[in-house]
Enzyme design. Sequence first.
Site, PDB file in Angstrom:
ATOM      1  N   GLU A  58       0.846  -1.201   0.000  1.00 24.59           N
ATOM      2  CA  GLU A  58       0.000   0.000   0.000  1.00 24.59           C
ATOM      3  C   GLU A  58       0.878   1.247   0.000  1.00 24.59           C
ATOM      4  OE1 GLU A  58      -2.879  -0.111   3.157  1.00 24.59           O
ATOM      5  OE2 GLU A  58      -3.871   1.720   2.477  1.00 24.59           O
ATOM      6  N   ASN A 203     -12.164  -1.477  -1.321  1.00 28.64           N
ATOM      7  CA  ASN A 203     -11.492  -2.125  -0.198  1.00 28.64           C
ATOM      8  C   ASN A 203     -12.231  -1.765   1.083  1.00 28.64           C
ATOM      9  OD1 ASN A 203      -8.960  -3.127   1.382  1.00 28.64           O
ATOM     10  ND2 ASN A 203      -9.269  -1.022   2.138  1.00 28.64           N
ATOM     11  N   GLU A 204     -12.510  -2.747   1.892  1.00 28.93           N
ATOM     12  CA  GLU A 204     -13.148  -2.505   3.202  1.00 28.93           C
ATOM     13  C   GLU A 204     -14.281  -1.484   3.079  1.00 28.93           C
ATOM     14  OE1 GLU A 204     -10.216  -1.901   6.339  1.00 28.93           O
ATOM     15  OE2 GLU A 204      -9.485  -3.940   6.061  1.00 28.93           O
ATOM     16  N   TYR A 272      -7.263  -9.474  10.776  1.00 27.87           N
ATOM     17  CA  TYR A 272      -6.000  -9.132  11.448  1.00 27.87           C
ATOM     18  C   TYR A 272      -5.969  -9.768  12.837  1.00 27.87           C
ATOM     19  CZ  TYR A 272      -4.594  -5.797   7.872  1.00 27.87           C
ATOM     20  OH  TYR A 272      -4.180  -5.231   6.693  1.00 27.87           O
ATOM     21  N   GLU A 323      -6.124  -9.526   3.186  1.00 26.76           N
ATOM     22  CA  GLU A 323      -5.326  -8.835   4.209  1.00 26.76           C
ATOM     23  C   GLU A 323      -5.375  -9.707   5.451  1.00 26.76           C
ATOM     24  OE1 GLU A 323      -5.919  -4.627   4.945  1.00 26.76           O
ATOM     25  OE2 GLU A 323      -6.388  -4.268   2.832  1.00 26.76           O
ATOM     26  N   GLN A 374       1.913  -6.380   5.453  1.00 32.93           N
ATOM     27  CA  GLN A 374       2.124  -6.024   4.057  1.00 32.93           C
ATOM     28  C   GLN A 374       3.532  -6.467   3.654  1.00 32.93           C
ATOM     29  OE1 GLN A 374       1.013  -1.969   3.069  1.00 32.93           O
ATOM     30  NE2 GLN A 374      -0.930  -2.137   4.134  1.00 32.93           N
TER      31      GLN A 374
END
Length: 532
Positions: A58, A203-204, A272, A323, A374
């Site tokens: 990112e 995204n999200e 996460y 992710e 990442q």
Amino acid sequence: MNSRSTRRQFARFGAAASLAALLPRGVFSQGSANKKAIIRADEEIAIVRPDLHSHFAEHLGSCTYGGIWVGKNSPIPNINGFRKAAVDYLKELGVPVLRWPGGCFADDYHWRDGIGAKRPKRVNIHWGNYTEDNSFGTHEFLDFCKLIGSEPYLAANVGSGSPQEMRDWMEYCNYPSGSTLADERAANGSPEPFKVKYWGVGNELWGCGGNFRPEGAAAEFRHYATYARQFGATRPYLVGCGPNGNDARWTRGFMDTLAGGRQPDGYSMHYYSGGSLTPLQFTPEAMYTQLNSFPRVEQAVIQQRTLLDGYDPQRRIGLFLDEWGVWDQMIGDEERRNGKLWQQASMRSAVAAALGLNIFNRQADKLYMCNIAQMVNVLQSVLLTDGSEGKNCVRTTNYWAFMLFKPHRSKMAVRVETDGPKLTDYGRTGRGAAPDPAPDLSLSASKLGGDMVVTLVNPRHDLDMNVDCTLRGVSAKPGRAEILHDSHINAYNSFDQPERVMVKPHEVAVESGRLRVTLPAMSVVTVRLTIA
Ligand code: AHR
């Protein structure tokens, strides 16, 4: 804690032979336990898609700027502006797919800002309001993918963008020639189409991508998908925005709204594993709390796939975990020096990576792509540099964990069993919830022709594990093993000691249909066997 199960296992498997004598002195921690496992080589799951070992980069902190891209005039050794050490290390690791430009950044990114000679300066509103000069854009990203041998995955802007912006980006990248956008691409140095297959529709969207409800996010998907057509020979693979963690309500709302219309090709969830401490200050308790999110990741994969199966019994829609990884507490000074979300990696995070990668093998029939968050300098990265100006670039403990899984790629995952806690033992969290068991032996296996690969993880800080693993459905010859280990949970690869934690040869015994290996506390071991 799992002293209960450890005692039970001692009683049941007390006679199992220990390989302790084969290991160098000083490798062992306070205690040891005998563990039983089974590999059912004749019970096939699915091919381990290399894409399960994919990455994400990112415009955040020093991931893209400074980590990957240092610029053509940098004193840091580079190949056309790409940090040479990063290119070399990533090529060696092999990065099947690379997702870019975000993350949250994607939903405020306007791709035209990153092409051509004159590039406007914008403000990165998500990651510190710094000035984004757009010197790294579409061509730089796609050239980088080519350089390291990765397939690109572009995340389009739904939050502050438009369907037209996404369809134009597709035409710019993929239409061979003759349209104004294709000719502009050629004039910018790439006469050949980039042939980008993977496209994320935002995204999200439940958060930084626009704070949508699932029904609204699905309506956006329908709208964008109407114009996201095939330009040239490459059929676009459209990835719809899935849930934050194992959110069943999101998936039902999203998929119900899409009923009867264009379905996504892929569906992306994010998960996460939060940490309560800074990366090098972890206590065993804090580590166990973080590692215990991994059985929950596995439950999420199973449950989200089951939900999708209700809409898509043929499994045409690929489940993405694009992710994932450990997200520890940040150190302000380090972020100021090295960039936002700059996170040191340790033996703990390598164990976490291996727990995740073992899940992907065991659930290979349910997952299509997984992207660690990442690639460089941000969160659970495989490479760290000393900030964007730093000359140093080290391979983190996570890099070596990924390396130990590389031999599984494109092999057939097979069923395994261990005698530790079951997934259902990890229930609710919070007040009144039953305590989790301590993390235990984790295992996965895959095979192809005469090769079998087995990866075992010991996530305990205080216990070596003598594993006695029965091989069903195959006969195996003696094999070889490699280990990633440091008995200190916070051990890490620094710029002064870049190879403190790295892969080394390890002892393994294979006889009479059994594989025996000792896993010192905090270790990941990959065994390679010849089978018939
Ligand atoms: O990876 C960091 C951030 O985490 C990403 O930008 C976002 O998608 C997620 O919340």
